[in-house]
Enzyme design. Structure first.
Site, short mmCIF file in Angstrom:
data_model
loop_
_atom_site.label_atom_id
_atom_site.label_comp_id
_atom_site.label_asym_id
_atom_site.label_seq_id
_atom_site.Cartn_x
_atom_site.Cartn_y
_atom_site.Cartn_z
CD GLU A 108 6.48 -2.64 11.05
OE1 GLU A 108 6.77 -3.64 11.72
OE2 GLU A 108 7.13 -1.57 11.12
CD GLU A 128 11.26 -2.61 8.38
OE1 GLU A 128 10.36 -1.89 8.82
OE2 GLU A 128 11.09 -3.39 7.41
#
Length: 254
Positions: A108, A128
């Site tokens: 990210e 995730e």
């Protein structure tokens, strides 16, 4: 504020933040607060460009899962999302130089930058979902970069892709051989340093406005889902606990 986990340099309009937390540059709260403090200080000097690099074999393997549970979770989210809010507030073009794995929060951070140059040895992914949570920043920017379908596939599967595939998807601007990353990155960065700082800032602002996005409002809505809904589920707690205790998760699907 002393810096234990990053190195910084400001030279000739180029601000560089280098992740330096061996062995995998996992982002803990202390490290993210160091980054945030640097970004706060840069608002006074406002460089032409902001560059993120990393030491070691990985760009960053993500956020410290041990700080993602219990009372630390809100502080971790605040520190993590604070990096992106500060990058937006700074408003200068940003570049990530990715030499190795960029996973989870590390992916990210890299992909949130306006431009990415990567080694062919690098890989990108948001795993995730496999530990019972989702990546809020990727949920914000992946659909804007590659479209809804592929963004859904990568986020819902947790798949990790090569640098070449990341380039094809638009997550990366340029992929180079590992041994030439340093020189190629310098040449890549030099192309932008030659331009006017104010013109680049305003051009960046115009491009983002042209996307008709309110990133701040969107991130707040995503954050609300993450903290007020996701983190109150059994499966989020179970997935994180299973990861930390190196066991398979037992999903209840609720």
């Amino acid at each position: 504020m002393s810096q234990k986990h990053i190195k910084t340099e400001l030279k000739s309009g180029l601000a560089t933040i280098t992740l330096d937390r061996p062995p995998l540059n996992v982002l803990n709260i202390e490290m993210m607060e160091e980054i945030n403090e640097v970004l706060d200080r840069l608002t006074a000097s406002r460089p032409k460009l902001l560059v993120f690099r990393a030491e070691g074999k990985a760009f960053s393997a993500g956020v410290d899962v041990g700080e993602h549970v219990g009372d630390l979770m809100p502080k971790m989210i605040d520190s993590f999302h604070g990096m992106f809010r500060r990058m937006d507030a700074l408003g200068v073009p940003s570049i990530a130089v990715v030499q190795g794995a960029a996973l989870g929060g590390g992916c990210e951070l890299a992909v949130y930058c306006d431009l990415v140059i990567a080694s062919a040895a690098a890989k990108f992914g948001q795993p995730e979902i496999k530990v019972g949570v989702f990546p809020p920043i990727a949920a914000l920017i992946f659909p804007r970069i590659m479209g809804r379908k592929k963004a859904m596939e990568l986020i819902l599967s947790g798949d990790v892709v090569s640098a070449g595939e990341a380039e094809r998807l638009g997550l990366v601007n340029k992929v180079v051989e590992p041994e030439s990353l340093s020189s190629e990155a310098e040449a890549f960065i030099a192309r932008f340093l030659a331009n006017s700082a104010v013109v680049m800032r305003l051009t960046r602002k115009a491009v983002l406005n042209g996307l008709d996005e309110d990133a701040a409002a969107a991130l707040q809505r995503i954050e609300d889902v993450y903290m007020d809904e996701l983190m109150k589920t059994h499966d989020a707690e179970e997935g994180l606990d299973a990861f930390m205790n190196k066991r398979p998760p037992e999903w209840r699907d609720r």
